[in-house]
Design an enzyme around this catalytic site. Sequence first.
Site, PDB file in Angstrom:
ATOM      1  N   ALA A  72       0.928  -1.242  -0.107  1.00 31.68           N
ATOM      2  CA  ALA A  72      -0.136  -0.004  -0.014  1.00 31.68           C
ATOM      3  C   ALA A  72       0.659   1.259  -0.123  1.00 31.68           C
ATOM      4  O   ALA A  72       0.310   2.352  -0.531  1.00 31.68           O
ATOM      5  CB  ALA A  72      -0.979   0.155   1.257  1.00 31.68           C
ATOM      6  N   PHE A 112      -3.017   0.742   5.216  1.00 28.98           N
ATOM      7  CA  PHE A 112      -4.004   0.115   5.881  1.00 28.98           C
ATOM      8  C   PHE A 112      -3.451   0.179   7.550  1.00 28.98           C
ATOM      9  O   PHE A 112      -4.494   0.481   8.446  1.00 28.98           O
ATOM     10  CB  PHE A 112      -4.030  -1.349   5.639  1.00 28.98           C
ATOM     11  CG  PHE A 112      -4.726  -1.646   4.230  1.00 28.98           C
ATOM     12  CD1 PHE A 112      -6.088  -1.902   4.346  1.00 28.98           C
ATOM     13  CD2 PHE A 112      -3.726  -1.644   3.141  1.00 28.98           C
ATOM     14  CE1 PHE A 112      -6.500  -2.032   2.954  1.00 28.98           C
ATOM     15  CE2 PHE A 112      -4.770  -1.686   1.876  1.00 28.98           C
ATOM     16  CZ  PHE A 112      -5.960  -2.149   1.809  1.00 28.98           C
ATOM     17  N   ARG A 113      -2.360   0.255   7.801  1.00 25.77           N
ATOM     18  CA  ARG A 113      -1.954   0.004   9.028  1.00 25.77           C
ATOM     19  C   ARG A 113      -1.356   1.174  10.065  1.00 25.77           C
ATOM     20  O   ARG A 113      -0.791   1.149  10.959  1.00 25.77           O
ATOM     21  CB  ARG A 113      -0.831  -1.125   9.321  1.00 25.77           C
ATOM     22  CG  ARG A 113      -1.642  -2.449   9.128  1.00 25.77           C
ATOM     23  CD  ARG A 113      -0.870  -3.630   9.101  1.00 25.77           C
ATOM     24  NE  ARG A 113      -1.582  -5.012   8.947  1.00 25.77           N
ATOM     25  CZ  ARG A 113      -2.330  -5.519   7.934  1.00 25.77           C
ATOM     26  NH1 ARG A 113      -2.370  -4.623   6.591  1.00 25.77           N
ATOM     27  NH2 ARG A 113      -2.998  -6.552   8.020  1.00 25.77           N
ATOM     28  N   ILE A 125      -4.757  -3.238  -4.961  1.00 25.52           N
ATOM     29  CA  ILE A 125      -5.879  -3.873  -5.843  1.00 25.52           C
ATOM     30  C   ILE A 125      -6.092  -2.458  -6.861  1.00 25.52           C
ATOM     31  O   ILE A 125      -7.155  -2.619  -7.279  1.00 25.52           O
ATOM     32  CB  ILE A 125      -7.147  -4.028  -5.171  1.00 25.52           C
ATOM     33  CG1 ILE A 125      -7.394  -3.059  -4.004  1.00 25.52           C
ATOM     34  CG2 ILE A 125      -6.687  -5.428  -4.326  1.00 25.52           C
ATOM     35  CD1 ILE A 125      -8.854  -3.509  -3.276  1.00 25.52           C
ATOM     36  N   ASP A 126      -5.351  -1.511  -6.666  1.00 24.88           N
ATOM     37  CA  ASP A 126      -5.583  -0.323  -7.418  1.00 24.88           C
ATOM     38  C   ASP A 126      -5.298  -0.290  -8.837  1.00 24.88           C
ATOM     39  O   ASP A 126      -5.925   0.887  -9.579  1.00 24.88           O
ATOM     40  CB  ASP A 126      -5.067   0.820  -6.737  1.00 24.88           C
ATOM     41  CG  ASP A 126      -3.381   0.735  -6.567  1.00 24.88           C
ATOM     42  OD1 ASP A 126      -2.848   0.354  -7.454  1.00 24.88           O
ATOM     43  OD2 ASP A 126      -3.051   1.065  -5.365  1.00 24.88           O
ATOM     44  N   HIS A 150      -3.735  -9.887  -4.751  1.00 17.96           N
ATOM     45  CA  HIS A 150      -5.068  -9.822  -4.172  1.00 17.96           C
ATOM     46  C   HIS A 150      -6.147  -9.256  -5.155  1.00 17.96           C
ATOM     47  O   HIS A 150      -7.140  -8.910  -4.623  1.00 17.96           O
ATOM     48  CB  HIS A 150      -4.732  -8.633  -2.870  1.00 17.96           C
ATOM     49  CG  HIS A 150      -3.837  -9.217  -1.829  1.00 17.96           C
ATOM     50  ND1 HIS A 150      -3.068  -8.337  -1.003  1.00 17.96           N
ATOM     51  CD2 HIS A 150      -3.386 -10.451  -1.320  1.00 17.96           C
ATOM     52  CE1 HIS A 150      -2.535  -9.193  -0.158  1.00 17.96           C
ATOM     53  NE2 HIS A 150      -2.753 -10.221  -0.384  1.00 17.96           N
ATOM     54  N   CYS A 188     -23.818 -15.314 -13.838  1.00 23.47           N
ATOM     55  CA  CYS A 188     -23.542 -15.583 -15.290  1.00 23.47           C
ATOM     56  C   CYS A 188     -22.162 -15.420 -15.729  1.00 23.47           C
ATOM     57  O   CYS A 188     -21.535 -15.636 -16.855  1.00 23.47           O
ATOM     58  CB  CYS A 188     -24.693 -14.957 -16.359  1.00 23.47           C
ATOM     59  SG  CYS A 188     -24.313 -13.146 -16.516  1.00 23.47           S
ATOM     60  N   SER A 228       4.712  -3.373   5.152  1.00 28.60           N
ATOM     61  CA  SER A 228       5.188  -3.897   6.306  1.00 28.60           C
ATOM     62  C   SER A 228       5.438  -5.258   6.629  1.00 28.60           C
ATOM     63  O   SER A 228       6.162  -5.896   7.388  1.00 28.60           O
ATOM     64  CB  SER A 228       3.975  -3.701   7.630  1.00 28.60           C
ATOM     65  OG  SER A 228       3.057  -4.601   7.308  1.00 28.60           O
ATOM     66  N   ASN A 273      10.917   1.322   2.789  1.00 26.78           N
ATOM     67  CA  ASN A 273       9.513   1.491   3.470  1.00 26.78           C
ATOM     68  C   ASN A 273       9.555   2.402   4.627  1.00 26.78           C
ATOM     69  O   ASN A 273      10.751   2.523   5.217  1.00 26.78           O
ATOM     70  CB  ASN A 273       8.997   0.046   4.211  1.00 26.78           C
ATOM     71  CG  ASN A 273       7.529  -0.106   4.697  1.00 26.78           C
ATOM     72  OD1 ASN A 273       6.761   0.137   3.898  1.00 26.78           O
ATOM     73  ND2 ASN A 273       7.418  -0.419   6.115  1.00 26.78           N
TER      74      ASN A 273
END
Length: 240
Positions: A23, A34-35, A105-106, A121, A132, A192, A214
């Site tokens: 991320a 996220f974290r 996922i972007d 992911h 369908c 992380s 990071n």
Amino acid sequence: MDKYEVLKNMIDHSQRIVFFTGAGISVPSGIPDFRSADGLYNEKREDKIRPEDIISHSFYVHYKDMFYSFYKNKMMYLNAKPNLAHQYIAELEKNKQVTVVTQNIDGLHSLAGSKNVIEIHGSIHRNYCEHCHKFFDARYVHDAIGVPHCDKCGGDIKPDVVLYEESLKEDDIQQAVQAIMKADTLIVIGTSLSVYPAAGFIRYFRGNCLILLNKSETSYDNMADLVINEDIVSIIEKIK
């Protein structure tokens, strides 16, 4: 030689590079992580439901309205643009064999021009009718009122993202592990390394240079050949 020169030198002398991204690489594009303290998982909600629970498979099955309300508002950033880090990685493909293994996922790596991207992911840009299996893009899902439904059969549409309680696709795991095992340099950016099984992928690395970029420390720092705890865009600006 300072750490930026060391990084540039390592990249210059590598032919087969895997970028493992999380991320943090998309934060400069306006997508929250996220974290961290300001991250998605530390957001205070009036209903006290944890974000991790909302983006779980069981929550999706039982509370699709609430799932989609959260998903559209907090996980779909359709106006986000690739930043300097995404662009730099894509440019490297012109002269080197580059594979991107991303937890994001972007879709920003592909938007930047990277061709060899393994989205372990999933992606907000792939959505399928559960009945369908018709494909729908992100805009269709985002603009739908409430739960998006198939315009062909009326079935519920599910995003092709890996929710909590769901397994990673076996094919994606195999591709990611194979790429990492064959790489001479592995560059980890903006993660992380605390989410498994994805974080465990770096244990398959057999190459020369393990690089961790990071903002905060990770439990793998002592294994790395180079660690830089800074914003990724500022790092790229110094080595371009």
